[in-house]
Design an enzyme around this catalytic site. Sequence first.
Site, mmCIF file in Angstrom:
data_model
loop_
_atom_site.group_PDB
_atom_site.id
_atom_site.type_symbol
_atom_site.label_atom_id
_atom_site.label_comp_id
_atom_site.label_asym_id
_atom_site.label_seq_id
_atom_site.Cartn_x
_atom_site.Cartn_y
_atom_site.Cartn_z
ATOM 1 N N SER A 13 0.824 -1.215 0.000
ATOM 2 C CA SER A 13 0.000 0.000 0.000
ATOM 3 C C SER A 13 0.862 1.270 0.000
ATOM 4 C CB SER A 13 -0.981 0.004 1.174
ATOM 5 O OG SER A 13 -0.324 0.200 2.398
ATOM 6 N N ASN A 14 2.003 1.239 0.651
ATOM 7 C CA ASN A 14 2.903 2.401 0.572
ATOM 8 C C ASN A 14 3.462 2.554 -0.844
ATOM 9 O OD1 ASN A 14 3.432 3.951 3.190
ATOM 10 N ND2 ASN A 14 3.401 1.813 3.877
ATOM 11 N N ARG A 91 13.168 -7.772 4.788
ATOM 12 C CA ARG A 91 14.448 -8.480 4.925
ATOM 13 C C ARG A 91 15.480 -7.539 5.526
ATOM 14 N NH1 ARG A 91 14.446 -13.682 4.690
ATOM 15 N NH2 ARG A 91 16.641 -13.682 4.093
ATOM 16 N N LEU A 93 19.013 -6.109 5.544
ATOM 17 C CA LEU A 93 20.022 -5.965 4.484
ATOM 18 C C LEU A 93 21.418 -5.986 5.094
ATOM 19 C CD1 LEU A 93 18.088 -3.190 2.571
ATOM 20 C CD2 LEU A 93 18.561 -5.495 1.701
ATOM 21 N N ASN A 107 13.701 4.349 4.061
ATOM 22 C CA ASN A 107 12.741 3.363 4.566
ATOM 23 C C ASN A 107 11.602 4.076 5.282
ATOM 24 O OD1 ASN A 107 11.774 0.733 5.481
ATOM 25 N ND2 ASN A 107 12.603 1.247 7.502
ATOM 26 N N HIS A 109 9.072 3.383 8.484
ATOM 27 C CA HIS A 109 8.921 2.513 9.657
ATOM 28 C C HIS A 109 7.645 2.921 10.400
ATOM 29 C CE1 HIS A 109 10.087 -0.085 12.943
ATOM 30 N NE2 HIS A 109 9.785 0.899 13.766
HETATM 31 C C1 GAR Z 1 3.954 -0.656 6.605
HETATM 32 O O1 GAR Z 1 3.247 -0.358 7.778
HETATM 33 C C2 GAR Z 1 5.421 -0.348 6.771
HETATM 34 O O2 GAR Z 1 5.669 0.799 7.546
HETATM 35 C C3 GAR Z 1 5.907 -1.579 7.497
HETATM 36 O O3 GAR Z 1 5.224 -2.642 6.872
HETATM 37 C C4 GAR Z 1 3.979 -2.166 6.371
HETATM 38 C C5 GAR Z 1 3.913 -2.513 4.905
HETATM 39 O O4 GAR Z 1 2.639 -2.224 4.383
HETATM 40 N N1 GAR Z 1 7.309 -1.724 7.398
HETATM 41 C C6 GAR Z 1 8.047 -2.336 8.324
HETATM 42 O O5 GAR Z 1 7.589 -2.830 9.328
HETATM 43 C C7 GAR Z 1 9.531 -2.373 8.022
HETATM 44 N N2 GAR Z 1 10.224 -3.083 9.041
HETATM 45 P P1 GAR Z 1 2.453 -2.020 2.833
HETATM 46 O O6 GAR Z 1 3.055 -3.251 2.146
HETATM 47 O O7 GAR Z 1 0.972 -1.973 2.639
HETATM 48 O O8 GAR Z 1 3.130 -0.761 2.428
#
Ligand code: GAR
Length: 211
Positions: A13-14, A91, A93, A107, A109
């Site tokens: 979704s991001n 993952r 890195l 990134n 978070h």
């Molecule tokens: C998001 O909330 C992102 O911030 C998080 O995973 C989700 C992915 O959602 N990322 C992490 O936790 C990184 N360690 P999305 O696939 O719908 O964007």
Amino acid sequence: RLRVAVLVSGRGSNMAALIDAAAEPAFPAEIVAVISNRPNAGALAVAARAGIATVVVDHKAYADRATFDAALDAALRDVEPDLVCLAGFMRILTDGFIAGWAGRLINIHPALLPSFKGLDTHARALAAGVKLHGCTVHVVTPEMDSGPIIAQAAVPVLEGDDEDALAARVLAAEHLLYVRALKLWAQGRVRLDGDRVKVDAGDDAHATALI
Ligand code: GAR
């Protein structure tokens, strides 16, 4: 326009928020490729529907992190991005990979760093009783979730929130924040200064801090 590659592992979704924003001709960045470490990530179909090139580098096909990261590095070099955006890329890195993309790797978070690094951020925020939670876009450095912060957005933790309700509120903020951060980066308004990021957000300064 800034050439951007997006790394994903899941629903994306991001990634979709970045693709939608970049679909506007006036947006200063274009998404040139989406790379997933999972062949069945929902993000791949979303990207393909938007006409974006997709690549799978399946981590299960590699013996260890170093060989997977070498394959990921090669796939990225093929598309020659100016910037790599991790968007739900799950993952860890290697230091070598990160060094190769130093200053060109960011990134998102799902927490207000430096609180709640790592996984299960929403459950841990609820357990801690914090009244504000949110998300952070940061430059990736070898120490996980610890690189220089570019932008953050805060959301309230409301009475009666469960993990899903809080995650949904944060996710909506993530979509706005990541687009805003990418725009600032592509406009050349994000400057690395040692272990800090300086952002020239202009009239957007307020919105960058709190969405
Ligand atoms: C998001 O909330 C992102 O911030 C998080 O995973 C989700 C992915 O959602 N990322 C992490 O936790 C990184 N360690 P999305 O696939 O719908 O964007």
